[in-house]
Scaffold this motif. Sequence first.
Motif, PDB file in Angstrom:
ATOM      1  N   LEU A  31      36.044  26.301-114.315  1.00 30.26           N
ATOM      2  CA  LEU A  31      36.916  27.095-113.454  1.00 30.26           C
ATOM      3  C   LEU A  31      37.892  26.210-112.687  1.00 30.26           C
ATOM      4  O   LEU A  31      39.068  26.558-112.519  1.00 30.26           O
ATOM      5  N   ARG A  72      40.647  24.700-115.278  1.00 32.35           N
ATOM      6  CA  ARG A  72      41.422  25.581-116.174  1.00 32.35           C
ATOM      7  C   ARG A  72      42.919  25.405-115.944  1.00 32.35           C
ATOM      8  O   ARG A  72      43.687  25.197-116.882  1.00 32.35           O
ATOM      9  N   ASP A  96      40.464  32.917-115.482  1.00 33.01           N
ATOM     10  CA  ASP A  96      39.151  32.571-114.936  1.00 33.01           C
ATOM     11  C   ASP A  96      38.071  33.501-115.459  1.00 33.01           C
ATOM     12  O   ASP A  96      36.913  33.113-115.619  1.00 33.01           O
ATOM     13  N   ASN A 148      44.326  30.591-108.010  1.00 30.77           N
ATOM     14  CA  ASN A 148      43.249  30.652-108.992  1.00 30.77           C
ATOM     15  C   ASN A 148      42.011  30.011-108.385  1.00 30.77           C
ATOM     16  O   ASN A 148      42.015  29.623-107.210  1.00 30.77           O
ATOM     17  N   PHE A 149      40.972  29.892-109.170  1.00 31.96           N
ATOM     18  CA  PHE A 149      39.705  29.389-108.634  1.00 31.96           C
ATOM     19  C   PHE A 149      39.869  27.995-108.033  1.00 31.96           C
ATOM     20  O   PHE A 149      39.378  27.713-106.937  1.00 31.96           O
TER      21      PHE A 149
END
Length: 601
Positions: A356, A359, A378, A274-275
């Motif tokens: 972001l 999260r 995201d 993820n980010f």
Amino acid sequence: MSLLVTLVKKVWCIKRFLILVVTPLVLCPVLLSLPPKEGKCLFVVLLMAFYWCTEALPLAVTAMLPIVLFPFMGILPSSKVCPQFFLDTNFLFLSGLLMAAAIEEWNLHRRIALKVLMLVGVQPARLILGMMMTTAFLSMWLSNTASTAMMLPIANAILKSLFGERPNNKSVKVEAGPVAAPENKLHPVPTELQLLTRTEEKDLPEKMEVSIDVAGEKDAGKERDYQNRVWKAFLISIPYSASIGGTATLTGTAPNLILLGQLKSFFPGCDVVNFGSWFVFAFPLMILFLIIGWLWISLFHGVISFRCKNKKKSEVRLDAEAKAREVISEDYRKLGPTIFAEKAVFFFFCLFAILLFTRDPKFIPGWASLFSPGFTSDAVTGITISIILFFFPSERPSLSWWFDLKAPNTENKPLLSWKKAQETVPWNIILLLGGGFAMAKGCEESGLSVWIGGRLQPLEGLSPALAVLLITILIASFTEFASNTATIIVFLPVLSELAIRLKVNPLYLMIPGTVGCSYAFMLPVSTPPNSIAFSTGHLMVKDMAKTGLLMNLMGVLLLSLAMNTWASSIFGLGTFPDWVDLHLHNATALASALHNVTAGG
């Protein structure tokens, strides 16, 4: 002979049309040499790959071919193809582009760039470092192309303020004339050579004047050579740092998002990318590569050297640098005080990044744990901030306005208008992402991925560490001649199946393949940033090839180091994850079903 030349010219004029017509005919044997569904899918994949490499059609138009070919050829129904063009990954990318549009609208990126240059100083080596750091940071959020296009004029103006107008490569004059002020109002200061030649010489004896002219000509030649190398170092460092910086965030460059999208397609159970996790992996790699790249560029072009042995000459150069520093400060002052809109955009930019990151950071519970599992992503975060930009006022709200009858009753402009978004967002890239996801879905549903995996058996004895090195070299070389987005779309399905054959975590091969396709430094056609720098007319192909060759090699080695050290703990690369077993189970069931259908037919 003239007839042959004329014929060749005519064929060259219609080369794209010929490619469009001939390529499907050449690929027809693929349809006959493979099982029906896999053969059809491979035909479409190779057709799109060839069109992407040759740009016979615009990249975005080629990306839409699955919408037509997959349903007509019985590979995928339209109801499964079309949604691939608007996955949540596409919306994450769109949110990053909208944030970048707001930053550009209020000139926040220029303020950041000039502020960094004021802090690092104006000595050439420090300026190059400042340029590279600023470009890389902007490229993490803006597109690589936009970051390069913004920074090159700034670099050009600063160089003119240091050295005056760059002399032509073919004919160099000792005395440079006055330089016209560039568009961004950075005024040039006299070159060191011009300052040296302003000394009073008319009272000197004739013999002494001749000897000074000879010595002056020699010094002038050295100075021109030094200036030429500094110009090249500046111009070449900006596109390189843009390509490096784009790898640090998921939204920084399209290949990163293609990896995320194809992971969700091939391995729905994979949730480790993820980010936040990507940033923790890629940001240290970016910093390390930037520093080593800066040292290499500065040393190769002779920017870091001990040239100034003459005290008087050193003082002149210091004087020129002081004036250049004043020019940068003056240009920063012309931006005026920071307005409310800039502060607001900066606040939402920071909020965008923080939300972001937090999260689902994995090592601690993120704010996504407050909601039902799988409901947030995201993309939800990015689009939420993007929507706010379209109504948040660009001027400070005032309570007194309601009670002031004489106050102008004009509508308050938002931070971002839809007109600005339409003009600045590269919608073609979103279609290109969608085409890649549609291709990945077709490979999975048709069984082509399984078929490719079966052909990779000879590579099963390959060492995983060696596989990472070879894959990165292959993709970094391939992307020198083709779009990095198209390159990674084609290679990711192969890498995922190869990883399964090697019994390693698919991310162990897919991540270096993704990052490696951004490491294209050798040719002007490799990336849009390279093309922009080359179009200034101050660089030659050999300049980029010589500097970029070692940059490519350093990138490959640093990426291999990262994958075998800190990336291993971040993504759990030392284990064969459960979500791969689920993929294998589904693939086996699909292959069995396809075999039964074929046998029944």
